[in-house]
Design a protein around this motif. Sequence first.
Motif, PDB file in Angstrom:
ATOM      1  N   HIS A 215      46.700  37.690  27.861  1.00 28.33           N
ATOM      2  CA  HIS A 215      45.236  37.748  28.032  1.00 28.33           C
ATOM      3  C   HIS A 215      44.511  37.690  26.681  1.00 28.33           C
ATOM      4  CE1 HIS A 215      46.395  39.802  31.834  1.00 28.33           C
ATOM      5  NE2 HIS A 215      45.155  39.706  32.266  1.00 28.33           N
TER       6      HIS A 215
ATOM      7  N   HIS B 205      38.146  41.587  31.343  1.00 30.27           N
ATOM      8  CA  HIS B 205      39.204  42.223  30.545  1.00 30.27           C
ATOM      9  C   HIS B 205      40.069  41.217  29.786  1.00 30.27           C
ATOM     10  CE1 HIS B 205      41.564  41.512  34.286  1.00 30.27           C
ATOM     11  NE2 HIS B 205      42.561  41.376  33.453  1.00 30.27           N
TER      12      HIS B 205
ATOM     13  N   HIS C  82      42.228  35.124  37.344  1.00 30.35           N
ATOM     14  CA  HIS C  82      41.790  36.145  38.296  1.00 30.35           C
ATOM     15  C   HIS C  82      40.688  35.481  39.116  1.00 30.35           C
ATOM     16  CE1 HIS C  82      44.149  39.377  36.671  1.00 30.35           C
ATOM     17  NE2 HIS C  82      43.696  39.166  35.465  1.00 30.35           N
TER      18      HIS C  82
HETATM   19 ZN   LIG Z   1      44.367  40.500  34.064  1.00 33.42          ZN
END
Ligand SMILES: [Zn+2]
Length: 450
Positions: free
Chosen positions: A262, A82, A107
């Motif tokens: 992100h 993502h 992550h």
């Molecule tokens: Zn994330």
Amino acid sequence: MNLKLTTITIAFALSISIYGQTTPRLGPGRKYTSIERLKKERLEAVHNDRARLARERKAVSLATGYNDYRAVLHAHAQDATHTGGSRPELLDGAKRAGVQIVMLSDHVRPERDFINDSWRGLREGVLFIPGAEDRGFLSFPMNSIKALAPSSREEYIGVVRRDGGNIFLCHVEERTDWPTNQLDGLEIYNHHSDVKNEAAFQLWLQGSLTDPVRLPELVAALAEYPEEVIGAQQDYLSDIIAKWDRDAQHHRLTGVAANDCHHNQVFTVTAIDENTVEVGYITSKPTTTRITADKVPGVAALVRGKKPGELIARLDFDPYERSLRYVSTHILAHELTEASIRDALRNGHAYVAHDWLCDSTGFAFVALAGGKVKAIMGDEIKVGGALKLSAATPVKCTLKLIRNGEELQTLAAKRLDFEVKTPGVYRIEAWLELDGEKRPWIYSNPIYVR
Ligand SMILES: [Zn+2]
Ligand SMILES: [Zn+2]
């Protein structure tokens, strides 16, 4: 902006009427909802006030004796499907935004080592410190912890802190009851936390992608007022700040900002045929959803006159440069080295700022005695003598002096001086007024008067 626009949420958004579903609760300082803030006249007014503040801005005369480095904690790049952005792209954004320190928060994926398979050290003037978003924390251990399997939360914290690692409580809205006494600090602002409680706003944005009136307006707004658009949902996260104030009365606790960038809020709208558009959500694993006019009548107008395959709109809300300007943690340190930055964070020598409103660099909050700086934010100092707390900002703003979570003094000024007679945990908030709304700008770390 974190519009988690998955296939499922698009379907959900489009299957219900999306405007005015809930009456949004307006946060402190607000006059307008996030949707209202996206209107052209609102964006323009904020833009003009930012320009005015930039003109009024002057260097702060109160010196802390430290350098002021702009840092971003909680940054994602090439760490998940993502996530849309890469580390070179993040470096480029940091240089453009004047960010000198990037603390990564990968992550965790079992096949990768977030310390050894990452970036560490100076790259083109930007200091990278690898880390992870893991088990409810932002973790910055000194060495790899991949082979270790701490079984409890306490053990995990110990493993991360070993030999000088740093650890912060993350996404505090989900963990207001977690203890913080073994931590360096916590996120007092997280961009994602700020957006995720705004369901009406998110649905409105999603619905705009297939709305023949709102889509071109949004494209124009993003082109002309990109920072105002991304800043539209900025709030004061009262519950998180309250936890910080509570816990900091028992132990020193560094407040940091979580950028949570992100580069994954990139959307495309493409014509397929006279009844269908395809909405694309671009990350490292792009997804597309086809939407037809029988589900969303506006689609027919959107595709009118377009060839199959023709791009109707591309909206890139969050390139790194823009996210990085939105919120950062300013770190007061003597040099740009990992050791010095880690120390500064442990000691609370830092403040959080929404620099997109106005560059906060040089902000000072110190304890003075006999005209000399005896302590800076994050430090402990003994009450006694003629001790004074002083704060100074680069522009006139609303300065609030807060003691143990209670507002003690509020004034419109660029300087605040306060004679301290009583022990307590003292911190400063600076708020700016833009378009008639008070917006939180700077959050100092506390000075702990004992
Ligand atoms: Zn994330
Ligand atoms: Zn994150």
